[in-house]
Write a protein that holds these residues in place. Structure first.
Motif, PDB file in Angstrom:
ATOM      1  N   GLN A 151      63.284  46.086  50.505  1.00 49.20           N
ATOM      2  CA  GLN A 151      63.407  46.626  51.862  1.00 49.20           C
ATOM      3  C   GLN A 151      62.023  46.953  52.417  1.00 49.20           C
ATOM      4  OE1 GLN A 151      66.111  49.840  51.056  1.00 49.20           O
ATOM      5  NE2 GLN A 151      67.926  48.615  51.505  1.00 49.20           N
ATOM      6  N   GLY A 152      61.171  47.497  51.550  1.00 49.99           N
ATOM      7  CA  GLY A 152      59.799  47.830  51.963  1.00 49.99           C
ATOM      8  C   GLY A 152      59.026  46.590  52.362  1.00 49.99           C
ATOM      9  N   LEU A 153      59.230  45.529  51.614  1.00 47.52           N
ATOM     10  CA  LEU A 153      58.543  44.272  51.935  1.00 47.52           C
ATOM     11  C   LEU A 153      59.044  43.722  53.269  1.00 47.52           C
ATOM     12  CD1 LEU A 153      56.645  41.985  51.194  1.00 47.52           C
ATOM     13  CD2 LEU A 153      58.476  40.976  49.819  1.00 47.52           C
ATOM     14  N   GLN A 154      60.344  43.796  53.478  1.00 46.33           N
ATOM     15  CA  GLN A 154      60.895  43.319  54.752  1.00 46.33           C
ATOM     16  C   GLN A 154      60.344  44.139  55.916  1.00 46.33           C
ATOM     17  OE1 GLN A 154      63.140  40.522  54.866  1.00 46.33           O
ATOM     18  NE2 GLN A 154      62.279  40.655  56.919  1.00 46.33           N
ATOM     19  N   PHE A 155      60.191  45.429  55.699  1.00 42.66           N
ATOM     20  CA  PHE A 155      59.589  46.311  56.711  1.00 42.66           C
ATOM     21  C   PHE A 155      58.173  45.833  57.048  1.00 42.66           C
ATOM     22  CE2 PHE A 155      56.611  49.903  57.181  1.00 42.66           C
ATOM     23  CZ  PHE A 155      57.052  50.466  58.367  1.00 42.66           C
ATOM     24  N   LEU A 156      57.416  45.482  56.030  1.00 41.31           N
ATOM     25  CA  LEU A 156      56.038  45.030  56.261  1.00 41.31           C
ATOM     26  C   LEU A 156      56.003  43.694  56.994  1.00 41.31           C
ATOM     27  CD1 LEU A 156      54.427  46.063  52.854  1.00 41.31           C
ATOM     28  CD2 LEU A 156      53.983  47.064  55.099  1.00 41.31           C
ATOM     29  N   VAL A 157      56.923  42.808  56.626  1.00 37.52           N
ATOM     30  CA  VAL A 157      56.991  41.500  57.303  1.00 37.52           C
ATOM     31  C   VAL A 157      57.287  41.708  58.794  1.00 37.52           C
ATOM     32  CG1 VAL A 157      58.398  39.396  57.504  1.00 37.52           C
ATOM     33  CG2 VAL A 157      57.619  40.174  55.260  1.00 37.52           C
ATOM     34  N   ASP A 158      58.176  42.645  59.065  1.00 38.22           N
ATOM     35  CA  ASP A 158      58.582  42.883  60.454  1.00 38.22           C
ATOM     36  C   ASP A 158      57.514  43.612  61.267  1.00 38.22           C
ATOM     37  OD1 ASP A 158      60.971  41.690  59.827  1.00 38.22           O
ATOM     38  OD2 ASP A 158      62.043  43.565  59.463  1.00 38.22           O
ATOM     39  N   THR A 159      56.782  44.499  60.590  1.00 37.13           N
ATOM     40  CA  THR A 159      55.831  45.334  61.346  1.00 37.13           C
ATOM     41  C   THR A 159      54.392  44.821  61.289  1.00 37.13           C
ATOM     42  OG1 THR A 159      55.551  46.777  59.436  1.00 37.13           O
ATOM     43  CG2 THR A 159      57.166  47.460  61.087  1.00 37.13           C
ATOM     44  N   MET A 160      54.066  43.996  60.316  1.00 37.60           N
ATOM     45  CA  MET A 160      52.700  43.470  60.204  1.00 37.60           C
ATOM     46  C   MET A 160      52.755  41.935  60.135  1.00 37.60           C
ATOM     47  SD  MET A 160      51.027  46.115  57.410  1.00 37.60           S
ATOM     48  CE  MET A 160      49.339  45.558  57.615  1.00 37.60           C
ATOM     49  N   PRO A 161      53.103  41.294  61.247  1.00 35.37           N
ATOM     50  CA  PRO A 161      53.272  39.833  61.202  1.00 35.37           C
ATOM     51  C   PRO A 161      51.989  39.079  60.860  1.00 35.37           C
ATOM     52  CG  PRO A 161      53.372  40.659  63.459  1.00 35.37           C
ATOM     53  CD  PRO A 161      53.384  41.854  62.568  1.00 35.37           C
ATOM     54  N   GLU A 162      50.856  39.753  61.016  1.00 33.56           N
ATOM     55  CA  GLU A 162      49.580  39.088  60.705  1.00 33.56           C
ATOM     56  C   GLU A 162      49.235  39.144  59.211  1.00 33.56           C
ATOM     57  OE1 GLU A 162      48.659  43.390  60.992  1.00 33.56           O
ATOM     58  OE2 GLU A 162      50.036  42.032  61.992  1.00 33.56           O
ATOM     59  N   LEU A 163      50.016  39.909  58.451  1.00 27.15           N
ATOM     60  CA  LEU A 163      49.736  40.107  57.029  1.00 27.15           C
ATOM     61  C   LEU A 163      50.107  38.859  56.216  1.00 27.15           C
ATOM     62  CD1 LEU A 163      49.007  42.232  54.762  1.00 27.15           C
ATOM     63  CD2 LEU A 163      51.457  42.744  54.665  1.00 27.15           C
ATOM     64  N   GLY A 164      49.158  38.340  55.461  1.00 26.00           N
ATOM     65  CA  GLY A 164      49.464  37.230  54.560  1.00 26.00           C
ATOM     66  C   GLY A 164      50.189  37.771  53.339  1.00 26.00           C
ATOM     67  N   LEU A 165      51.198  37.045  52.887  1.00 29.72           N
ATOM     68  CA  LEU A 165      51.973  37.501  51.724  1.00 29.72           C
ATOM     69  C   LEU A 165      51.800  36.524  50.580  1.00 29.72           C
ATOM     70  CD1 LEU A 165      55.457  38.526  53.152  1.00 29.72           C
ATOM     71  CD2 LEU A 165      53.619  40.020  52.373  1.00 29.72           C
ATOM     72  N   CYS A 166      51.425  37.039  49.447  1.00 33.28           N
ATOM     73  CA  CYS A 166      51.317  36.209  48.260  1.00 33.28           C
ATOM     74  C   CYS A 166      52.296  36.755  47.227  1.00 33.28           C
ATOM     75  CB  CYS A 166      49.887  36.258  47.736  1.00 33.28           C
ATOM     76  SG  CYS A 166      49.695  35.286  46.257  1.00 33.28           S
ATOM     77  N   ILE A 167      53.350  36.017  46.984  1.00 30.58           N
ATOM     78  CA  ILE A 167      54.391  36.488  46.067  1.00 30.58           C
ATOM     79  C   ILE A 167      54.245  35.737  44.741  1.00 30.58           C
ATOM     80  CG2 ILE A 167      56.869  36.856  45.762  1.00 30.58           C
ATOM     81  CD1 ILE A 167      56.460  37.962  48.385  1.00 30.58           C
ATOM     82  N   TYR A 168      53.998  36.502  43.707  1.00 28.68           N
ATOM     83  CA  TYR A 168      53.826  35.936  42.375  1.00 28.68           C
ATOM     84  C   TYR A 168      55.151  36.111  41.650  1.00 28.68           C
ATOM     85  CZ  TYR A 168      51.493  35.329  37.800  1.00 28.68           C
ATOM     86  OH  TYR A 168      51.096  34.888  36.566  1.00 28.68           O
ATOM     87  N   ALA A 169      55.883  35.024  41.457  1.00 29.66           N
ATOM     88  CA  ALA A 169      57.241  35.165  40.924  1.00 29.66           C
ATOM     89  C   ALA A 169      57.682  33.886  40.237  1.00 29.66           C
ATOM     90  CB  ALA A 169      58.209  35.498  42.060  1.00 29.66           C
ATOM     91  N   ARG A 170      58.733  34.053  39.445  1.00 29.68           N
ATOM     92  CA  ARG A 170      59.291  32.904  38.727  1.00 29.68           C
ATOM     93  C   ARG A 170      59.838  31.868  39.715  1.00 29.68           C
ATOM     94  NH1 ARG A 170      61.534  35.754  35.273  1.00 29.68           N
ATOM     95  NH2 ARG A 170      60.198  35.330  33.514  1.00 29.68           N
ATOM     96  N   SER A 171      60.476  32.347  40.772  1.00 33.83           N
ATOM     97  CA  SER A 171      60.986  31.432  41.796  1.00 33.83           C
ATOM     98  C   SER A 171      60.732  32.046  43.172  1.00 33.83           C
ATOM     99  CB  SER A 171      62.475  31.168  41.580  1.00 33.83           C
ATOM    100  OG  SER A 171      63.166  32.384  41.566  1.00 33.83           O
ATOM    101  N   ALA A 172      60.800  31.218  44.198  1.00 38.47           N
ATOM    102  CA  ALA A 172      60.490  31.678  45.548  1.00 38.47           C
ATOM    103  C   ALA A 172      61.497  32.739  45.992  1.00 38.47           C
ATOM    104  CB  ALA A 172      60.523  30.499  46.511  1.00 38.47           C
ATOM    105  N   PRO A 173      61.037  33.765  46.721  1.00 36.49           N
ATOM    106  CA  PRO A 173      61.965  34.807  47.176  1.00 36.49           C
ATOM    107  C   PRO A 173      62.941  34.247  48.203  1.00 36.49           C
ATOM    108  CG  PRO A 173      59.786  35.111  48.143  1.00 36.49           C
ATOM    109  CD  PRO A 173      59.664  33.980  47.175  1.00 36.49           C
TER     110      PRO A 173
END
Lengths: 213, 116
Positions: free
Chosen positions: B60-82
């Motif tokens: 939920q926190g990540l979604q908040f950041l996506v919605d409020t900081m559209p200029e923020l680049g996101l690098c997700i390190y994970a086994r599979s894509a979110p």
């Protein structure tokens, strides 16, 4: 007179390549350890030609069979001690690993010093369980008046709960798991009984709480 | 690129920071859990986080950041894509697979930061 010390020979199985290298560096810096190498997974068809005293085994993923992976590790590394690293802090997974022959169970977010302490403990012939998991297990045992409580679902029952949480009917779960509808119904009854709940909706809540979905 | 790192696995942090710095990132903060307000306050250009360690609150926190900081680049390190992240059309998103080797991770990060 020269002193001779026997080093613990360690092999690392870690799917996450960069994490594997980090583990190698950390453990190799310890004077009483010798890191023999690392691989992303255990492959009995192509076993590493090393004589390890201890294997650090990364076990993660939603569909992993913990028992099978540990058995495969034992097949390849013989009598080496097995120290499982997992992202899961769930007591029932730790229990599965220990039942399958793991000598230690640690969460991957442990501090470097705790990992080294655990590996030394296991190399010395003792067992080690992440204190957070052990504490959680102890609390559950106390709460259930000496009996293991709601986390004691089998792997199959865990799968059924996960599919219930996805909204599947018994018939659909049966198709998905290649089981008859009656067998699924029996699993569901046992799940409700073990979790001490009366409705599938409560099983959904359980699945969410346990991170099964 | 000013980078905010969320990585709960302490053992992994030194290797991770080395990789990020090698790719040209400057580290503004390293935390073991996502604190969205702290991210907002730190004003990073990129947020690096371990996608396999996120609970519901972190998602939920990540979604908040996506919605409020559209200029923020996101690098997700994970086994599979979110799969449950609803990124806006302007969101720059990089998925780094955990099974990837050092050079592949470095190449992907370098391309991502150059194109920022």
């Amino acid at each position: 007179m020269a002193l001779t010390t026997t080093k613990t020979r360690i092999f690392i199985i870690e799917e996450q390549a960069l994490f594997g290298k980090a583990l190698c560096q950390l453990l190799a810096a310890e004077p009483t350890f010798e890191v023999l190498g690392d691989l992303p997974r255990v492959d009995p068809a192509a076993p590493p030609r090393v004589a390890a005293d201890l294997v650090v085994l990364d076990l993660n993923g939603p569909s992993i069979d913990y028992g099978e992976e540990i058995a495969r590790c034992r097949q390849v590394f013989g009598k080496a001690r097995v120290c499982v690293l997992s992202t899961q802090l769930r007591p029932e997974i730790m229990q599965r690993c220990v039942a399958a022959g793991a000598d230690a169970y640690l969460a991957k977010d442990v501090s470097p010093s705790e990992l080294i302490r655990a590996v030394k403990t296991v190399a010395g012939g003792d067992s080690y369980v992440d204190p957070r998991v052990a504490g959680s297990l102890l609390r559950k045992k106390l709460q259930s008046d000496g009996r293991y409580a709601n986390d004691e679902l089998s792997e199959r029952e865990g799968e059924v709960v996960r599919l219930i949480a996805q909204g599947l009917s018994n018939k659909e779960i049966g198709v998905r798991l290649c089981l008859s509808e009656k067998t699924v119904k029996n699993h569901v009854s046992r799940i409700l009984s073990k979790l001490n709940i009366s409705a599938r909706a409560q099983a959904v809540v359980y699945a969410i709480r346990m991170g099964l979905v | 690129m000013r980078t905010y790192v969320v990585e709960p696995q302490q053992i992994f942090v030194p290797s991770l920071l080395e990789l990020l710095q090698e790719s040209g990132c400057s580290i503004v903060r390293v935390q073991n859990a996502l604190d969205p307000l702290d991210v907002v306050r730190s004003r990073p250009e990129m947020l690096f986080l371990d996608g396999d360690s996120m609970d519901i609150a972190a998602r939920q926190g990540l979604q908040f950041l996506v919605d409020t900081m559209p200029e923020l680049g996101l690098c997700i390190y994970a086994r599979s894509a979110p799969s449950d992240l609803h990124a806006g059309s302007s969101t720059r998103l990089l998925h780094l697979e955990k099974s990837a080797q050092h050079d592949a991770l470095l190449g992907a990060l370098e391309r991502f930061t150059v194109n920022a």
